[in-house]
Design a protein around this motif. Structure first.
Motif, mmCIF file in Angstrom:
data_model
loop_
_atom_site.group_PDB
_atom_site.id
_atom_site.type_symbol
_atom_site.label_atom_id
_atom_site.label_comp_id
_atom_site.label_asym_id
_atom_site.label_seq_id
_atom_site.Cartn_x
_atom_site.Cartn_y
_atom_site.Cartn_z
ATOM 1 N N LEU A 34 0.695 -1.160 0.013
ATOM 2 C CA LEU A 34 -0.037 0.044 0.029
ATOM 3 C C LEU A 34 0.841 1.086 -0.037
ATOM 4 N N VAL A 35 2.073 1.234 0.779
ATOM 5 C CA VAL A 35 2.909 2.396 0.843
ATOM 6 C C VAL A 35 3.624 2.668 -0.321
ATOM 7 N N VAL A 36 3.979 1.628 -1.293
ATOM 8 C CA VAL A 36 4.749 1.707 -2.385
ATOM 9 C C VAL A 36 3.928 2.290 -3.260
ATOM 10 N N VAL A 57 -8.029 3.795 -5.846
ATOM 11 C CA VAL A 57 -7.098 3.501 -6.989
ATOM 12 C C VAL A 57 -5.806 2.733 -6.232
ATOM 13 N N ILE A 58 -5.366 3.117 -5.187
ATOM 14 C CA ILE A 58 -4.129 2.567 -4.439
ATOM 15 C C ILE A 58 -4.783 1.040 -4.346
ATOM 16 N N ALA A 59 -5.977 0.690 -3.633
ATOM 17 C CA ALA A 59 -6.317 -0.413 -3.448
ATOM 18 C C ALA A 59 -6.283 -1.295 -4.957
ATOM 19 N N VAL A 93 5.457 -2.799 -6.884
ATOM 20 C CA VAL A 93 4.630 -3.102 -5.701
ATOM 21 C C VAL A 93 4.478 -4.595 -5.580
ATOM 22 N N ALA A 94 4.657 -5.446 -6.505
ATOM 23 C CA ALA A 94 4.438 -6.740 -6.012
ATOM 24 C C ALA A 94 5.968 -7.238 -5.531
ATOM 25 N N LEU A 137 -10.898 -7.553 1.980
ATOM 26 C CA LEU A 137 -11.006 -6.118 2.256
ATOM 27 C C LEU A 137 -10.357 -5.277 1.227
ATOM 28 N N ILE A 138 -9.249 -5.693 0.754
ATOM 29 C CA ILE A 138 -8.745 -4.598 -0.240
ATOM 30 C C ILE A 138 -9.682 -4.635 -1.364
#
Length: 443
Positions: A34-36, A57-59, A93-94, A137-138
């Protein structure tokens, strides 16, 4: 329990600590992703998205990072219809999530001498269960729709009365995301256990791991070195350009996509695809020029076509050759006792083939959108009123080339590393010994 009791008889993780361990793995993995993702999207200008779309969009970015799918939709009543889809993995992110997840999973297991198969299975199942809960949840957060303004208050009011206010939205596909996200976790844990030298695996798994680990560690090191080198190049580039934010956005969102694509091209692999219109997915200019040369059809992206756009691309071949030779040498140095040159070559060939298969699947891109106005035009047609970016690997040829490179460099590396031998210590870790002639004074 006596303080002098041997470590082998101590419980590895009790039920309470086991659930805390699993929770820590899941929280750490998703938190870093989430941070990246947030940093990358912020640098790309996503903070200016209207109607609170940034958080969804982050999710959605995290969903795609773990292999999930996000569906795009929108329209303007009877006036316009849109059709869009996106299949792309933001590998920065991955990769960040995979590294942190693997570290958090392995760390509590390293201080114990014995790990039974049943206990290891329970640890994995706890982690997988909480991972699915976090995924749900995401997925729930990766859903948003917002209306688009025509730029004129009067027109906006008319559109609202007619029910034709343009809307754009997206949502994560629950079943696909949970299934692929769980598979993502299991692959990460499998690779982590395969390359770890300090986790005491069950006795039945220790011999196979000792066979797989040297080549696997060598290939993982190659892929990480490529990412680090790409990050250095990107930072230097950002320091010399006025649009440094776009370059840094690529670092936080898709740097491994480009780094591992460069590795595959250096080995001789090829992709096919095209770029039409303006999608907004950042990519280096030489790569974009190659993919735009096909007109209405697909073009082949390989080392030759990229070199025609930028002569420096031939250095990708040199870099890949050096990286694979070093991988062959490193794998041979850590090979089990008695492993011959041929076995070392076969092991690195299989590992390189598996790595290229993952690279091909992870660098797959299919993003497009189309628009139809008053029934004129086809929303599935990405020409004119739409755009698309497609990049599909030639998997069979790429895997075969990687296997060939692995066989050759594994054999050569084994020849170079022949004076050194690796043996397995009593605790399952590697211990290095250097081959010396026998001492004639010894009995």
């Amino acid at each position: 329990m006596s303080r002098h009791e041997p470590p082998a008889s101590r419980p590895v993780l009790g039920p309470a600590r086991g659930w805390l361990h699993a929770l820590g793995v899941v929280v750490a993995g998703f938190a870093v992703m989430l941070v990246v993702a947030a940093l990358g999207l912020w640098l790309a200008g996503a903070s200016e998205l209207p109607q609170g779309a940034l958080v969804p969009v982050i999710a959605a970015t995290v969903v795609m990072a773990v292999g999930g799918r996000v569906a795009l939709d929108g329209g303007a009543g009877f006036i316009a219809e849109t059709q869009a889809a996106i299949v792309v993995v933001p590998l920065s992110v991955a990769l960040a999530g995979a590294l942190v997840t693997a570290y958090a999973f392995l760390r509590p297991l390293r201080s114990h001498a014995v790990l039974s198969g049943g206990h290891l299975l329970r640890i994995v199942l706890r982690t997988a269960l909480l991972w699915v809960v976090a995924l749900l949840l995401i997925v729930h957060g990766a859903r948003h729709s917002f209306s688009l303004s025509a730029g004129n208050e009067y027109l906006d009011e008319i559109a609202q009365l007619l029910g034709t206010t343009p809307t754009v939205g997206f949502h994560a596909l629950v079943g696909t995301t949970v299934g692929l996200g769980l598979l993502w976790l299991l692959v990460v844990l499998l690779i982590a256990l395969a390359v770890s030298r300090r986790v005491p695996l069950p006795p039945r798994l220790a011999p196979p791991q000792a066979t797989v680990r040297p080549a696997a560690r060598a290939m993982v090191a190659v892929l990480l070195v490529y990412v680090v080198a790409a990050a250095i190049i990107a930072l230097v580039t950002a320091d010399t350009r006025t649009d440094a934010g776009d370059t840094l956005a690529v670092v936080f969102l898709g740097l491994p996509n480009l780094a591992w694509l460069a590795f595959g091209l250096g080995l001789g692999a090829s992709w096919h695809g095209h770029v039409k219109g303006a999608i907004g997915l950042p990519m280096p200019e030489p790569l974009a020029r190659v993919l735009r040369t096909g007109g209405d059809g697909d073009v082949t992206l390989d080392l030759a076509s990229l070199t025609r756009q930028d002569g420096r691309a031939w250095w990708l071949l040199v870099a890949a050759a050096v990286a694979m030779l070093l991988a062959g040498w490193a794998a041979a140095r850590r090979a089990p006792p008695g492993a011959g040159h041929l076995r070392n070559a076969v092991r690195l060939a299989l590992t390189a083939a598996a790595a290229m298969l993952l690279i091909g699947l992870l660098t797959w891109i299919d993003a497009h959108y189309g628009l139809s106005l008053f029934g004129i035009g086809d929303p599935s047609d990405t020409g004119g009123l739409g755009g698309s970016v497609v990049l599909v690997p030639d998997l069979a040829a790429a895997v075969g080339l990687a296997a060939g490179w692995g066989a050759v460099t594994g054999f050569l590396g084994s020849l170079v590393a022949r004076p050194r031998r690796r043996r397995t210590g009593p605790d399952g870790t590697d211990a290095v010994s250097v081959s010396r002639p026998p001492d004639p004074r010894s009995p």
